[in-house]
Scaffold this active site. Structure first.
Site, PDB file in Angstrom:
ATOM      1  NE  ARG A   1      -3.935   0.066   1.591  1.00  0.00           N
ATOM      2  CZ  ARG A   1      -3.546   1.022   2.747  1.00  0.00           C
ATOM      3  NH1 ARG A   1      -2.913   1.533   3.829  1.00  0.00           N
ATOM      4  NH2 ARG A   1      -5.106   2.268   2.508  1.00  0.00           N
TER       5      ARG A   1
ATOM      6  CE  LYS B   1      -0.927   4.463   2.864  1.00  0.00           C
ATOM      7  NZ  LYS B   1      -1.517   5.816   2.293  1.00  0.00           N
TER       8      LYS B   1
ATOM      9  CG  HIS C   1       6.098  -2.602  11.776  1.00  0.00           C
ATOM     10  ND1 HIS C   1       5.330  -2.776  12.576  1.00  0.00           N
ATOM     11  CD2 HIS C   1       6.154  -3.946  10.870  1.00  0.00           C
ATOM     12  CE1 HIS C   1       4.158  -3.423  11.486  1.00  0.00           C
ATOM     13  NE2 HIS C   1       5.466  -4.077  10.234  1.00  0.00           N
TER      14      HIS C   1
ATOM     15  CG  HIS D   1       7.975  -6.667  17.932  1.00  0.00           C
ATOM     16  ND1 HIS D   1       6.630  -7.820  17.079  1.00  0.00           N
ATOM     17  CD2 HIS D   1       7.469  -7.126  19.670  1.00  0.00           C
ATOM     18  CE1 HIS D   1       6.161  -8.126  18.314  1.00  0.00           C
ATOM     19  NE2 HIS D   1       6.796  -8.143  19.670  1.00  0.00           N
TER      20      HIS D   1
ATOM     21  CE1 TYR E   1      -8.485   2.364  17.430  1.00  0.00           C
ATOM     22  CE2 TYR E   1      -6.152   1.470  16.087  1.00  0.00           C
ATOM     23  CZ  TYR E   1      -7.464   2.619  16.366  1.00  0.00           C
ATOM     24  OH  TYR E   1      -6.831   3.437  15.868  1.00  0.00           O
TER      25      TYR E   1
ATOM     26  CE  LYS F   1      -4.727   6.126  16.683  1.00  0.00           C
ATOM     27  NZ  LYS F   1      -4.487   8.120  15.939  1.00  0.00           N
TER      28      LYS F   1
ATOM     29  CB  THR G   1       0.880   2.936  22.634  1.00  0.00           C
ATOM     30  OG1 THR G   1       0.766   3.128  21.970  1.00  0.00           O
ATOM     31  CG2 THR G   1       2.249   2.761  23.181  1.00  0.00           C
TER      32      THR G   1
ATOM     33  NE  ARG H   1      -1.116  11.516  18.462  1.00  0.00           N
ATOM     34  CZ  ARG H   1      -2.459  10.941  19.536  1.00  0.00           C
ATOM     35  NH1 ARG H   1      -3.319  11.583  19.697  1.00  0.00           N
ATOM     36  NH2 ARG H   1      -3.459   9.696  18.189  1.00  0.00           N
TER      37      ARG H   1
END
Length: 281
Positions: free
Chosen positions: A137, A139, A147, A150, A187, A204, A208, A266
């Site tokens: 996509r 992104k 990411h 992990h 979610y 949301k 975290t 953010r």
């Protein structure tokens, strides 16, 4: 001659090391050797960090809304099942949550725990689709070090867990992680359904926090091992690894929390064309 000698020594060390492996899992998929998974994970890293972005460079992003909805809710159901199996094979029927050793017998309960550990291990390969969806996509900003690290280190190290210690106190973090994933992927699935469901996603900001609490609980649980003089857990090295991981990921996620919420940096909004941005666990 030197290379041949080094090779023979390496083979000898491997043979001595592998003799302590659990014979029950020898013939299970991917369990004969760590090499196949190492190749798979190496290609995953190469694809999501190099090959994939290059292939997508001059292409339009794929529309994967239906695929992501199906995938996310599948992970929810699979996580519920694994959580139930962890409970019914030990954590809810006899484990003390303190010094729980591995049962290497072929009793139905012990084999059920071993199979659940393998399912959890295999689920980590399914979750590699998280990153592949990002790449397809376009992104790429979401393919972060946290990411990818992990998603790579979890299956690779869990091979050793299943191979040598499929059960006992070293599986508590997996039980907890499956429960957390039920919430998280619920979610993500609702997010993928589109803007009409945004009013149901007010929680949301707590995701975290949930991840941070997970690492703290894991650290507290596994730290007990180091204060019990008579604990006969068969592979203390795994307790050390789990402790190290819990602190390492706690620090990484605290850094993410600080950058994303405290400093005001953010990340972009969670939902855009049905994807979730903050999918790091």
């Amino acid at each position: 001659m030197a290379f041949s000698d080094l090779t023979s020594r390496t083979v000898h060390l491997y043979d001595n090391w592998i003799k302590d492996a659990d014979p029950r899992v020898e013939d299970w998929l991917l369990m004969s050797s760590p090499l196949p998974q190492t190749i798979l994970l190496g290609f995953y890293v190469y694809f999501v960090t190099s090959l994939g972005p290059k292939l997508m460079e001059n292409r339009k992003p794929f529309e994967l809304k239906k695929a992501m909805i199906t995938y996310n809710f599948f992970i929810v159901l699979f996580s519920v099942y694994m959580c139930y199996e962890f409970v019914m094979s030990g954590w809810g029927i006899g484990y003390s949550f303190r010094c729980d050793i591995v049962d290497y017998s072929r009793s139905p309960t012990a084999l059920r725990m071993a199979r659940t550990c393998w399912l959890y291990y295999f689920s980590k390969f399914i979750e590699l689709l998280d990153t592949i969806f990002f790449v397809l996509r376009k992104k790429n900003s979401q393919v972060t070090f946290l990411h990818v690290f992990h998603h790579t280190i979890m299956p690779w190290t869990w091979w050793f867990g299943v191979k040598f210690a499929a059960g006992g106190l070293g599986t508590f973090h997996a039980l907890l992680n499956t429960a957390v994933h039920v919430v998280m992927y619920s979610y993500y699935g609702l997010s993928a359904l589109g803007p009409a469901y945004q009013k149901y996603l007010w929680w949301k900001k707590y995701l975290t926090s949930l991840q941070l609490v997970q690492f703290v609980i894991v650290a507290i649980h596994i730290s007990q091992f180091f204060f019990m003089e008579d604990c006969k857990y068969q592979f203390p090295v795994f307790a050390c690894i789990i402790m190290s991981y819990s602190f390492m990921f706690l620090l990484l996620f605290l850094h993410f929390w600080y950058r994303a919420y405290t400093k005001g940096q953010r990340l972009p909004k969670t939902v855009k064309n049905g994807t979730c941005k903050n999918k790091d666990n």
